[in-house]
Design a protein around this motif. Structure first.
Motif, mmCIF file in Angstrom:
data_model
loop_
_atom_site.group_PDB
_atom_site.id
_atom_site.type_symbol
_atom_site.label_atom_id
_atom_site.label_comp_id
_atom_site.label_asym_id
_atom_site.label_seq_id
_atom_site.Cartn_x
_atom_site.Cartn_y
_atom_site.Cartn_z
ATOM 1 N N GLY A 142 -60.503 75.746 40.071
ATOM 2 C CA GLY A 142 -60.159 77.158 39.883
ATOM 3 C C GLY A 142 -59.678 77.825 41.158
ATOM 4 O O GLY A 142 -58.799 78.669 41.141
ATOM 5 N N LYS A 143 -60.254 77.474 42.278
ATOM 6 C CA LYS A 143 -59.873 78.066 43.572
ATOM 7 C C LYS A 143 -58.795 77.243 44.270
ATOM 8 O O LYS A 143 -57.846 77.786 44.801
ATOM 9 C CB LYS A 143 -61.087 78.160 44.499
ATOM 10 N N SER A 145 -63.075 73.604 44.216
ATOM 11 C CA SER A 145 -63.069 73.551 42.753
ATOM 12 C C SER A 145 -61.642 73.773 42.236
ATOM 13 O O SER A 145 -60.811 74.411 42.899
ATOM 14 C CB SER A 145 -64.012 74.599 42.174
#
Length: 101
Positions: free
Chosen positions: A46-47, A44
């Protein structure tokens, strides 16, 4: 004297086999879903951890290589040439779907 309840218990216990096979394969499918979830979260925005996602894909591929030659149970119990019990089972196609879809 044999009462009805004991008689029913004897009939069931002599005609039903409880085994852990389904629990093992259900656990395998659960583990696959958990690994897929790790890969999805790792990829994702975000990671942004592609190494973890690639590692999960490698593990799933290795597991698939070990599963293909196995003869997984069909879930149909046969007695004297007749099916007597059908239980849910996990087939290789189901695990592949869980891994890569």
């Amino acid at each position: 004297m044999l009462n009805i309840r004991n008689h029913q218990h004897l009939l069931v216990s002599h005609n039903v086999v409880a085994d852990r096979v389904f629990a093992v394969y259900a656990g395998a499918q659960f583990a696959v879903r958990q690994l897929v979830e790790v890969a999805v979260r790792a990829s994702s925005p975000g990671k942004n951890d592609p190494l973890t996602a690639i590692s999960v894909i490698d593990r799933l591929g290795a597991a698939l290589c070990e599963l293909v030659p196995l003869h997984l149970p069909t879930g149909v119990m046969i007695d004297r040439g007749r099916p007597v019990l059908v239980v849910p089972s996990v087939v290789c196609d189901g695990l592949v779907d869980a891994m890569f879809t």
